[in-house]
Design a protein around this motif. Structure first.
Motif, PDB file in Angstrom:
ATOM      1  N   PHE A  82       1.527  -0.746  -0.603  1.00 37.19           N
ATOM      2  CA  PHE A  82      -0.143  -0.225  -0.033  1.00 37.19           C
ATOM      3  C   PHE A  82       1.134   1.212  -0.613  1.00 37.19           C
ATOM      4  O   PHE A  82       0.232   2.152  -0.717  1.00 37.19           O
ATOM      5  CB  PHE A  82      -1.108   0.109   1.327  1.00 37.19           C
ATOM      6  N   ALA A  83       2.306   0.966   0.936  1.00 37.85           N
ATOM      7  CA  ALA A  83       2.493   2.319   1.001  1.00 37.85           C
ATOM      8  C   ALA A  83       3.420   2.775  -0.572  1.00 37.85           C
ATOM      9  O   ALA A  83       3.731   3.263  -1.148  1.00 37.85           O
ATOM     10  CB  ALA A  83       3.711   2.031   2.600  1.00 37.85           C
ATOM     11  N   ALA A  84       3.855   1.238  -1.173  1.00 35.83           N
ATOM     12  CA  ALA A  84       4.960   1.927  -2.231  1.00 35.83           C
ATOM     13  C   ALA A  84       3.517   1.856  -3.150  1.00 35.83           C
ATOM     14  O   ALA A  84       3.997   3.111  -4.829  1.00 35.83           O
ATOM     15  CB  ALA A  84       4.538   0.531  -2.481  1.00 35.83           C
ATOM     16  N   ALA A  85       2.593   1.963  -3.332  1.00 35.50           N
ATOM     17  CA  ALA A  85       1.673   2.204  -4.614  1.00 35.50           C
ATOM     18  C   ALA A  85       0.999   3.438  -3.781  1.00 35.50           C
ATOM     19  O   ALA A  85       1.538   4.301  -5.190  1.00 35.50           O
ATOM     20  CB  ALA A  85       0.078   1.330  -3.710  1.00 35.50           C
ATOM     21  N   VAL A  86       0.901   4.293  -2.652  1.00 34.36           N
ATOM     22  CA  VAL A  86       0.746   5.693  -2.294  1.00 34.36           C
ATOM     23  C   VAL A  86       2.097   6.097  -2.923  1.00 34.36           C
ATOM     24  O   VAL A  86       1.923   7.397  -3.592  1.00 34.36           O
ATOM     25  CB  VAL A  86       1.268   6.232  -0.977  1.00 34.36           C
ATOM     26  N   LEU A  87       3.233   5.915  -2.713  1.00 31.00           N
ATOM     27  CA  LEU A  87       4.809   6.774  -3.121  1.00 31.00           C
ATOM     28  C   LEU A  87       4.666   6.635  -5.218  1.00 31.00           C
ATOM     29  O   LEU A  87       5.146   7.373  -5.520  1.00 31.00           O
ATOM     30  CB  LEU A  87       5.607   5.788  -2.578  1.00 31.00           C
ATOM     31  N   TYR A  88       4.210   5.405  -5.332  1.00 32.18           N
ATOM     32  CA  TYR A  88       4.257   5.663  -7.119  1.00 32.18           C
ATOM     33  C   TYR A  88       3.736   6.437  -7.762  1.00 32.18           C
ATOM     34  O   TYR A  88       3.976   7.096  -8.493  1.00 32.18           O
ATOM     35  CB  TYR A  88       3.580   3.755  -7.136  1.00 32.18           C
ATOM     36  N   ALA A  89       2.337   6.726  -7.044  1.00 28.71           N
ATOM     37  CA  ALA A  89       1.154   7.693  -6.938  1.00 28.71           C
ATOM     38  C   ALA A  89       1.863   9.434  -7.320  1.00 28.71           C
ATOM     39  O   ALA A  89       1.896  10.116  -8.583  1.00 28.71           O
ATOM     40  CB  ALA A  89      -0.201   7.541  -7.072  1.00 28.71           C
ATOM     41  N   TYR A  90       2.583   9.138  -6.080  1.00 31.22           N
ATOM     42  CA  TYR A  90       2.793  10.576  -5.988  1.00 31.22           C
ATOM     43  C   TYR A  90       4.623  10.816  -6.653  1.00 31.22           C
ATOM     44  O   TYR A  90       4.654  12.118  -6.769  1.00 31.22           O
ATOM     45  CB  TYR A  90       3.062  11.117  -4.083  1.00 31.22           C
TER      46      TYR A  90
END
Length: 154
Positions: A82-90
């Protein structure tokens, strides 16, 4: 496999996929500097999500009843992905599609199955660059390229 959870999740994902397909019809069919409109990916992804949801629902009805036991949820893996997905989008715009997708896939692969680092690197790199090349060069779409500070084009 928790059949009840899978059945309800399939129904929810079917609704989300259908909503994506309906919503994508309201998005512009062309984009500046792109022959592929912004509506194409949500339409395709919504369709795939809906089809996979139908398959999941079908499998829950087809599966034989098995002994149900309490399964431990893996919050650590979920949190990492989940953190990787948020950072990916950011960071997608700042570091570009290829690098951010490569890093997201590499983190995801290593989170799900540690080891086989070289295989994860090759698959992540090939997939991220392959999708970028296909979308930008073959379909004439536009995605964030490589960052300018890297010197590979922006």
């Amino acid at each position: 496999m928790n059949r009840t959870f899978d059945r309800y999740a399939g129904i929810v994902f079917l609704a989300v996929g259908t909503a994506f397909m309906i919503g994508s019809r309201t998005i512009s069919t062309s984009a500046y500097g792109s022959n592929v409109g912004a509506n194409i990916f949500p339409m395709i992804l919504g369709g795939l999500l809906a089809l996979l949801s139908l398959r999941l629902i079908y499998e829950t009805f087809r599966a034989q009843k098995t002994e149900t036991k309490k399964q431990n949820l893996d919050y650590k893996r979920f949190g990492i992905i989940f953190a990787a997905a948020v950072l990916y989008a950011y960071f997608l715009e700042e570091i570009g599609f290829v690098i951010s997708t490569f890093l997201f896939l590499l983190i995801g692969f290593q989170t799900m199955q540690k080891g086989k680092l070289l295989t994860s690197i090759v698959i992540s790199g090939a997939f991220s660059y392959g999708v970028y090349y296909l979308y930008v060069n073959v379909l004439d779409g536009s995605l964030p390229g490589f960052p300018a500070w890297l010197g590979l084009g922006g």
